[in-house]
Design a protein around this motif. Structure first.
Motif, PDB file in Angstrom:
ATOM      1  N   LEU A  43       8.742  31.015  18.066  1.00  0.00           N
ATOM      2  CA  LEU A  43       8.610  30.096  19.196  1.00  0.00           C
ATOM      3  C   LEU A  43       7.164  30.036  19.679  1.00  0.00           C
ATOM      4  N   VAL A  44       6.510  31.196  19.780  1.00  0.00           N
ATOM      5  CA  VAL A  44       5.106  31.216  20.202  1.00  0.00           C
ATOM      6  C   VAL A  44       4.226  30.553  19.147  1.00  0.00           C
ATOM      7  N   SER A  45       4.549  30.759  17.871  1.00  0.00           N
ATOM      8  CA  SER A  45       3.769  30.133  16.797  1.00  0.00           C
ATOM      9  C   SER A  45       3.842  28.613  16.880  1.00  0.00           C
ATOM     10  N   TYR A  46       5.038  28.082  17.126  1.00  0.00           N
ATOM     11  CA  TYR A  46       5.177  26.635  17.276  1.00  0.00           C
ATOM     12  C   TYR A  46       4.374  26.139  18.475  1.00  0.00           C
ATOM     13  N   GLY A  47       4.321  26.967  19.542  1.00  0.00           N
ATOM     14  CA  GLY A  47       3.511  26.592  20.694  1.00  0.00           C
ATOM     15  C   GLY A  47       2.041  26.517  20.341  1.00  0.00           C
TER      16      GLY A  47
END
Length: 208
Positions: A162-166
């Motif tokens: 999720l953080v990577s997609y952010g």
């Protein structure tokens, strides 16, 4: 005049409603996906927990506003911290609700993101480790009957994904208006985190 009052009350009502939604029932959150197995149950627990999503989005926003981004170390530390938190709960057999701590950290991260504080890569990595550890604690609570290592691994991969997609969505060369919008979003995360913290703190005091 009544219409103006109602219009002015909408932001506050929205925050209160969001804060209530961000305080899910622990038992329901941990038991809904058990039939899918340990790994997917852990992954889906993170992806369906609004408080954890808000914390991770706030971290992604703040880290993206740094003068020198350290995306890979932050994602890696978050993943390891989350898995360590899951295993720590299993090893100690502790039973407590970490939402009050996660919401407090959400407030701090939201304020830092809204102010675009530039504290350096090392500080962000340490905060990512704290975020991951709290998410690991929250994910593992009530996951009886599942394999702790796989459950924690699923939660850790979901959190860092999720953080990577952010990070991917927030380009380093984002225009100024986009950065202002991100800072406004971080301020909302801080406000929601404050309300969740107040609700959880009051709940803990009521049980004491």
């Amino acid at each position: 005049m009544p219409l103006r009052r109602c219009a002015g009350a909408r932001p506050g009502a929205s925050l209160i409603g969001a804060a209530i939604c961000f305080s899910p029932s622990g038992a329901q959150a941990h038991s809904a996906f058990k039939t899918l197995g340990s790994f997917w149950s852990g992954a889906l627990h993170v992806l369906t927990s609004f408080d954890q999503i808000a914390l991770l989005v706030g971290l992604a926003i703040w880290a993206s506003l740094q003068s020198r981004r350290g995306d890979a170390p932050i994602v890696g530390t978050l993943c390891l911290g989350s898995w360590a938190g899951s295993l720590a709960v299993f090893a100690s057999a502790a039973q407590f609700d970490p939402l009050v701590y996660a919401s407090a950290l959400m407030v701090l991260i939201g304020i830092a993101g809204a102010a675009a504080l530039d504290l350096g890569k090392t500080t962000l990595i340490l905060i990512a480790a704290c975020c991951g550890f709290l998410i690991g604690l929250a994910s593992q609570m009530g996951a009886e009957g599942l394999q702790p290592a796989l459950f924690g691994l699923g939660a850790a991969i979901a959190a860092c994904s999720l953080v990577s997609y952010g990070f991917i969505a927030i380009a380093p060369s984002a225009p100024n208006w986009a950065k202002i919008a991100l800072r406004a979003g971080a301020s909302w995360i801080a406000a929601i985190g404050l309300m969740v913290f107040a609700l959880q703190f009051a709940h803990l005091r009521g049980r004491a």
